[in-house]
Design a protein around this motif. Structure first.
Motif, PDB file in Angstrom:
ATOM      1  N   ILE A  63       0.819  -1.210   0.000  1.00 35.38           N
ATOM      2  CA  ILE A  63       0.000   0.000   0.000  1.00 35.38           C
ATOM      3  C   ILE A  63       0.856   1.264   0.000  1.00 35.38           C
ATOM      4  O   ILE A  63       0.673   2.151  -0.838  1.00 35.38           O
ATOM      5  CB  ILE A  63      -0.954  -0.010   1.212  1.00 35.38           C
ATOM      6  CG1 ILE A  63      -2.019  -1.093   1.028  1.00 35.38           C
ATOM      7  CG2 ILE A  63      -1.603   1.352   1.388  1.00 35.38           C
ATOM      8  CD1 ILE A  63      -2.952  -1.248   2.211  1.00 35.38           C
ATOM      9  N   PHE A  64       1.806   1.359   0.918  1.00 32.83           N
ATOM     10  CA  PHE A  64       2.536   2.620   1.086  1.00 32.83           C
ATOM     11  C   PHE A  64       3.780   2.699   0.197  1.00 32.83           C
ATOM     12  O   PHE A  64       4.042   3.739  -0.416  1.00 32.83           O
ATOM     13  CB  PHE A  64       2.901   2.814   2.558  1.00 32.83           C
ATOM     14  CG  PHE A  64       1.705   2.981   3.441  1.00 32.83           C
ATOM     15  CD1 PHE A  64       0.973   4.163   3.444  1.00 32.83           C
ATOM     16  CD2 PHE A  64       1.280   1.944   4.258  1.00 32.83           C
ATOM     17  CE1 PHE A  64      -0.149   4.311   4.256  1.00 32.83           C
ATOM     18  CE2 PHE A  64       0.159   2.082   5.069  1.00 32.83           C
ATOM     19  CZ  PHE A  64      -0.559   3.269   5.068  1.00 32.83           C
ATOM     20  N   THR A  69      -4.198   1.936  -2.937  1.00 36.64           N
ATOM     21  CA  THR A  69      -5.191   2.250  -1.917  1.00 36.64           C
ATOM     22  C   THR A  69      -5.721   0.992  -1.239  1.00 36.64           C
ATOM     23  O   THR A  69      -6.264   1.056  -0.139  1.00 36.64           O
ATOM     24  CB  THR A  69      -6.376   3.020  -2.525  1.00 36.64           C
ATOM     25  OG1 THR A  69      -6.959   2.229  -3.563  1.00 36.64           O
ATOM     26  CG2 THR A  69      -5.918   4.342  -3.109  1.00 36.64           C
ATOM     27  N   ARG A 110      -6.079   1.326   2.616  1.00 37.10           N
ATOM     28  CA  ARG A 110      -5.039   2.218   3.156  1.00 37.10           C
ATOM     29  C   ARG A 110      -5.432   2.767   4.521  1.00 37.10           C
ATOM     30  O   ARG A 110      -4.564   3.008   5.374  1.00 37.10           O
ATOM     31  CB  ARG A 110      -4.809   3.355   2.150  1.00 37.10           C
ATOM     32  CG  ARG A 110      -3.814   4.401   2.587  1.00 37.10           C
ATOM     33  CD  ARG A 110      -3.565   5.389   1.453  1.00 37.10           C
ATOM     34  NE  ARG A 110      -2.633   4.830   0.500  1.00 37.10           N
ATOM     35  CZ  ARG A 110      -1.337   5.159   0.433  1.00 37.10           C
ATOM     36  NH1 ARG A 110      -0.837   6.027   1.298  1.00 37.10           N
ATOM     37  NH2 ARG A 110      -0.551   4.629  -0.473  1.00 37.10           N
TER      38      ARG A 110
END
Length: 333
Positions: A63-64, A69, A110
């Motif tokens: 995700i990051f 998302t 997220r």
């Protein structure tokens, strides 16, 4: 009778527990003229965690670090398969299979939310011809030529929460069929020596054209080797290795939102990108067969196989397969 016994001593035979391959192998044997075989298999596949190449990724890394998302977290799959075989002659056996699929995919967003999508239905129908062209000294070789008819759905939809709750087209792994007519050629080799037996098979799946959603699944090539030991006239135990290579998806479903639906720098979910499919996988498997040679249940065979990955080198970012279990029953007459 003496001639039959002599033939049994020098020819490969299916009349022993290891006379069929492990339950996870299809199209492994032929029949004598006029024989029928009915089969049912249940397969469970568990996919958990994401992988890029040979590296497992955490949810936060997907995700990051990769700006998504949503990430899939787990995908259990259930498949029921009904098969029918009929020997037109001692050399040619016809085979057909229908299947029913049930799939779920658990997701994490997220913001820490969770949701699940589901799909299910009948899959593509597979029809094959198995032609035996060698049968001497405990060995058999036959050619496999199959076709897949696109009866499975590629229009599965379910509600997803992002960017706002709505019923949408589900990503590629949640679709039931290929949407294309596929050709499945191959060759199978069998050998028996005393209480030991082995087999090897090479099978390909070649996609033809694009489906009506403007994409084509990747071609496949699978190499399989198995070995079995006949414990007695009822039981055998097997081990298996398989190598599978799958190509990336060609084209793209226009409804899967490859354009950023949130109008930000973030992408939605890895499963909507065609490049996040395919790769190379090596599996190992262990199993058993139980065979009834006489009595009211004569020619009934029950088997099970457990498979697990030894190596996974996957394209892009996608879910990794952790285990597969196949159980089945076969009846010949």
């Amino acid at each position: 009778m003496a001639q039959t016994q002599e033939q049994e001593e020098i020819l490969w035979t299916s009349g022993r527990p290891d006379g069929h391959a492990p339950m996870g192998v299809m199209g492994d044997h032929t029949h004598n003229k006029g024989e029928w075989m009915f089969s049912y298999r249940y397969m469970y596949m568990d996919m958990e965690e994401m992988r890029s190449g040979t590296n497992t990724l955490t949810n936060d890394e997907v995700i990051f670090d990769n700006n998504f998302t949503v990430t899939p977290e787990r995908m259990p799959m259930h498949m029921h398969m009904l098969g029918l075989m009929y020997a037109v002659s001692d050399r040619l056996t016809l085979m057909g299979m229908v299947s029913f699929h049930d799939r779920e995919m658990d997701h994490v967003t997220r913001m820490g939310g969770i949701f699940t999508t589901e799909s299910g239905g009948f899959g593509d129908i597979k029809i094959s011809g198995l032609y035996k062209f060698f049968d001497k000294k405990h060995q058999r070789v036959h050619a496999n030529l199959g076709f897949s008819i696109p009866t499975g759905s590629i229009d599965e939809r379910d509600e997803t929460p992002l960017p706002m709750p709505a019923v949408r087209q589900l990503p590629y792994p949640m679709q039931i069929g290929s949407g294309t007519f596929d050709i499945m050629p191959g060759v199978t080799y069998l050998n028996q020596l005393g209480d030991y037996s082995m087999g090897a098979q090479i099978m390909a799946t070649i996609r033809t054209g694009e489906n009506d959603r403007d994409y084509r699944l990747g071609d496949q090539l699978k190499l399989t080797y198995w070995s079995a030991y006949r414990l007695n006239k009822l039981f055998s135990f097997s081990g298996r290795l398989s190598f599978l290579t799958i190509g990336q998806i060609d084209g793209a479903d226009p409804e899967l939102g490859l354009v950023n639906m949130m109008n930000t720098e973030l992408s939605t979910v890895p499963t909507v990108f065609p490049e996040n499919f395919g790769g190379e996988i090596i599996h190992a498997g262990v199993g058993f067969n139980f065979y009834v040679p006489e009595g009211i249940l004569k020619n009934v065979r029950i088997g099970a196989e457990y498979e697990f990955p030894l190596m996974r080198d996957l394209n892009g970012i996608q879910m990794e397969t952790d285990q597969m279990v196949t159980v089945g029953i076969q009846y010949s007459l």
